[in-house]
Design an enzyme around this catalytic site. Sequence first.
Site, PDB file in Angstrom:
ATOM      1  N   ARG A 113      91.650  32.959  42.358  1.00  0.00           N
ATOM      2  CA  ARG A 113      91.363  31.851  41.435  1.00  0.00           C
ATOM      3  C   ARG A 113      92.229  31.926  40.181  1.00  0.00           C
ATOM      4  O   ARG A 113      92.700  30.909  39.685  1.00  0.00           O
ATOM      5  CB  ARG A 113      89.902  31.916  40.984  1.00  0.00           C
ATOM      6  CG  ARG A 113      88.954  31.411  41.998  1.00  0.00           C
ATOM      7  CD  ARG A 113      87.533  31.751  41.616  1.00  0.00           C
ATOM      8  NE  ARG A 113      86.689  31.265  42.688  1.00  0.00           N
ATOM      9  CZ  ARG A 113      86.057  30.100  42.681  1.00  0.00           C
ATOM     10  NH1 ARG A 113      86.125  29.312  41.644  1.00  0.00           N
ATOM     11  NH2 ARG A 113      85.339  29.723  43.705  1.00  0.00           N
ATOM     12  N   TYR A 222      88.626  37.644  53.569  1.00  0.00           N
ATOM     13  CA  TYR A 222      90.027  37.270  53.781  1.00  0.00           C
ATOM     14  C   TYR A 222      90.901  37.944  52.739  1.00  0.00           C
ATOM     15  O   TYR A 222      90.399  38.427  51.715  1.00  0.00           O
ATOM     16  CB  TYR A 222      90.216  35.741  53.778  1.00  0.00           C
ATOM     17  CG  TYR A 222      89.663  34.986  52.589  1.00  0.00           C
ATOM     18  CD1 TYR A 222      90.390  34.840  51.424  1.00  0.00           C
ATOM     19  CD2 TYR A 222      88.403  34.386  52.650  1.00  0.00           C
ATOM     20  CE1 TYR A 222      89.888  34.115  50.341  1.00  0.00           C
ATOM     21  CE2 TYR A 222      87.892  33.663  51.576  1.00  0.00           C
ATOM     22  CZ  TYR A 222      88.638  33.535  50.423  1.00  0.00           C
ATOM     23  OH  TYR A 222      88.139  32.826  49.361  1.00  0.00           O
TER      24      TYR A 222
HETATM   25  C1  LIG Z   1      80.836  31.718  45.855  1.00  0.00           C
HETATM   26  C2  LIG Z   1      81.657  30.459  45.729  1.00  0.00           C
HETATM   27  C3  LIG Z   1      82.749  30.269  46.544  1.00  0.00           C
HETATM   28  C4  LIG Z   1      83.494  29.089  46.458  1.00  0.00           C
HETATM   29  N1  LIG Z   1      84.575  28.940  47.288  1.00  0.00           N
HETATM   30  C5  LIG Z   1      85.305  27.800  47.209  1.00  0.00           C
HETATM   31  C6  LIG Z   1      86.454  27.637  48.050  1.00  0.00           C
HETATM   32  O1  LIG Z   1      86.802  28.534  48.827  1.00  0.00           O
HETATM   33  N2  LIG Z   1      87.169  26.475  47.955  1.00  0.00           N
HETATM   34  C7  LIG Z   1      86.812  25.485  47.085  1.00  0.00           C
HETATM   35  O2  LIG Z   1      87.497  24.444  47.056  1.00  0.00           O
HETATM   36  N3  LIG Z   1      85.739  25.620  46.270  1.00  0.00           N
HETATM   37  C8  LIG Z   1      84.988  26.749  46.304  1.00  0.00           C
HETATM   38  N4  LIG Z   1      83.924  26.907  45.467  1.00  0.00           N
HETATM   39  C9  LIG Z   1      83.580  25.821  44.522  1.00  0.00           C
HETATM   40  C10 LIG Z   1      84.493  25.842  43.305  1.00  0.00           C
HETATM   41  O3  LIG Z   1      84.476  27.112  42.708  1.00  0.00           O
HETATM   42  C11 LIG Z   1      84.019  24.808  42.284  1.00  0.00           C
HETATM   43  O4  LIG Z   1      83.715  23.597  42.926  1.00  0.00           O
HETATM   44  C12 LIG Z   1      85.093  24.536  41.246  1.00  0.00           C
HETATM   45  O5  LIG Z   1      85.450  25.730  40.608  1.00  0.00           O
HETATM   46  C13 LIG Z   1      84.597  23.506  40.237  1.00  0.00           C
HETATM   47  O6  LIG Z   1      85.555  23.349  39.222  1.00  0.00           O
HETATM   48  P1  LIG Z   1      85.202  22.538  37.905  1.00  0.00           P
HETATM   49  O7  LIG Z   1      86.435  22.604  37.072  1.00  0.00           O
HETATM   50  O8  LIG Z   1      84.625  21.218  38.238  1.00  0.00           O
HETATM   51  O9  LIG Z   1      84.029  23.355  37.200  1.00  0.00           O
HETATM   52  P2  LIG Z   1      84.039  24.829  36.582  1.00  0.00           P
HETATM   53  O10 LIG Z   1      84.938  25.728  37.307  1.00  0.00           O
HETATM   54  O11 LIG Z   1      82.615  25.238  36.423  1.00  0.00           O
HETATM   55  O12 LIG Z   1      84.683  24.631  35.125  1.00  0.00           O
HETATM   56  C14 LIG Z   1      83.967  24.083  34.056  1.00  0.00           C
HETATM   57  C15 LIG Z   1      84.656  24.509  32.758  1.00  0.00           C
HETATM   58  O13 LIG Z   1      84.063  23.808  31.672  1.00  0.00           O
HETATM   59  C16 LIG Z   1      83.849  24.683  30.611  1.00  0.00           C
HETATM   60  N5  LIG Z   1      82.751  24.111  29.826  1.00  0.00           N
HETATM   61  C17 LIG Z   1      81.463  23.949  30.215  1.00  0.00           C
HETATM   62  N6  LIG Z   1      80.752  23.361  29.239  1.00  0.00           N
HETATM   63  C18 LIG Z   1      81.619  23.111  28.222  1.00  0.00           C
HETATM   64  C19 LIG Z   1      81.484  22.513  26.939  1.00  0.00           C
HETATM   65  N7  LIG Z   1      80.298  22.048  26.504  1.00  0.00           N
HETATM   66  N8  LIG Z   1      82.567  22.422  26.129  1.00  0.00           N
HETATM   67  C20 LIG Z   1      83.783  22.880  26.560  1.00  0.00           C
HETATM   68  N9  LIG Z   1      83.965  23.486  27.763  1.00  0.00           N
HETATM   69  C21 LIG Z   1      82.894  23.581  28.577  1.00  0.00           C
HETATM   70  C22 LIG Z   1      83.528  26.014  31.275  1.00  0.00           C
HETATM   71  O14 LIG Z   1      83.746  27.112  30.397  1.00  0.00           O
HETATM   72  C23 LIG Z   1      84.494  25.993  32.453  1.00  0.00           C
HETATM   73  O15 LIG Z   1      85.743  26.542  32.121  1.00  0.00           O
HETATM   74  C24 LIG Z   1      83.148  28.071  45.525  1.00  0.00           C
HETATM   75  C25 LIG Z   1      82.055  28.275  44.679  1.00  0.00           C
HETATM   76  C26 LIG Z   1      81.322  29.447  44.778  1.00  0.00           C
HETATM   77  C27 LIG Z   1      80.158  29.628  43.844  1.00  0.00           C
END
Ligand SMILES: Cc1cc2nc3c(=O)[nH]c(=O)nc-3n(C[C@H](O)[C@H](O)[C@H](O)COP(=O)(O)OP(=O)(O)OC[C@H]3O[C@@H](n4cnc5c(N)ncnc54)[C@H](O)[C@@H]3O)c2cc1C
Length: 406
Positions: A113, A222
């Site tokens: 990641r 993996y």
């Molecule tokens: C065990 C596990 C395995 C996974 N494997 C996969 C995979 O193999 N392939 C895949 O595609 N997906 C996978 N996922 C899903 C994937 O990790 C998430 O869907 C993805 O990371 C979501 O990204 P995002 O940017 O929407 O949210 P997030 O990664 O949660 O990012 C949100 C960001 O917002 C910030 N934030 C939150 N609130 C505030 C605020 N009020 N002000 C400013 N900043 C804020 C946080 O600090 C964070 O940096 C997996 C998830 C898990 C739990």
Amino acid sequence: VTGVDGSVDTEVVVVGGGIGGLATAFALASEGRAVRVLERASEFTEVGAGLQMAPNATRVLARWGMLDRVVDVGVRPRRLAFLDALSGEELTSLDLGEGFRERYGAPYVVLHRTDLLQVLVDGCRDVGVELVTDSDVSAVHHDEGGATVMVGDRRVRAEVVVAADGLRSMLRERLDPTPPVASGYVAYRGALAVSELPPEQVPPDLDDVVVHLGPGCHLVQYALRRGEILNTVAVFESPAFGRGEAEWGGPDELDAAFAGAGPRVQRGLASLWRDRRWPMSDRLPIDRWVDGRMMLTGDAAHPMLQYLAQGACQAIEDAACLADAVGRTGADGGVDWSTALTMFVESRQPRTARVQTTARTWGEIWHVDGVARMLRNELFRTRRLDDYTHVDWLYGDQSPIPPRTT
Ligand SMILES: Cc1cc2nc3c(=O)[nH]c(=O)nc-3n(C[C@H](O)[C@H](O)[C@H](O)COP(=O)(O)OP(=O)(O)OC[C@H]3O[C@@H](n4cnc5c(N)ncnc54)[C@H](O)[C@@H]3O)c2cc1C
């Protein structure tokens, strides 16, 4: 205080600098928009574990010129193999080789990641995104002319705000006040240097993504970073959660959940970090992702259980679709944001809703026991290995970014 006279500090504020936020920022800045990312953490970082990127996402990365770097720091697995966790029998597999790449126009890649986040951060810098850390957004107020984002005492004026603040999105509450749905399952992860592992702990098929399916539990392994790191994820249903206890999913429950698994899975458990765990939650799909000049994306819009490995892939698709909508509604250097946001939601909501609900069902199929397990195993065993019907809708040309466009 900035922008109180109604002028904007930046055209787009993206709240949250995870994969979804950074991908959106990159895509919009590439369309010529001025974008600022506000991230509450002190750096742009992710927990150091693995991520699977299917071709519906790697096609987008190819279009953005990021795929070579992603492949370079990742691994292109040979197969996605499903084994029975109790007997150790291989039930079925999906060939991820050259035929798969040709079919979907891009490869399946697994990577760290942190490595993907670094590629996105670098991409954002290249296209002039303002990346701001230590910015915990407390509220967004919108009006006719745009929106005001509150970060402590600071205000930032923008024409549009993208909420990419993840599963526990605070900004989503205005559209949906319900909390995430706890599944009662918890994940343990580990990412360890292969060279430092005892030989018996290194799986024999390091070229594959291997999923061991057990009753109420599964284990995935993996390799990452050109094969240097072994990534392991173990997931199980917590009995303490079922009993309504506040504390659930501890390491004692981890060992008990896998007690009946075969020796290979037992060896895999030794590659986990035991001091951290991730309770798994999702939400049901909602129709409304837009509130005035604020829209949801990524996990804030459509959080899903990870069984299809699609959460980050869908966030990347979101970013590409939003940029397409913005590109199509732009004129005279400006954007018709209201039309662009409507187009975006109309194109993305049905697809992500399908992925969210299918992820739940797929997880249930993984975790069955008894007669259902016998039937599942028989179906898997008799499946033709060159049958892609179950993944075409997800990886192929029914996705909003079809293979031929790259
Ligand atoms: C065990 C596990 C395995 C996974 N494997 C996969 C995979 O193999 N392939 C895949 O595609 N997906 C996978 N996922 C899903 C994937 O990790 C998430 O869907 C993805 O990371 C979501 O990204 P995002 O940017 O929407 O949210 P997030 O990664 O949660 O990012 C949100 C960001 O917002 C910030 N934030 C939150 N609130 C505030 C605020 N009020 N002000 C400013 N900043 C804020 C946080 O600090 C964070 O940096 C997996 C998830 C898990 C739990």
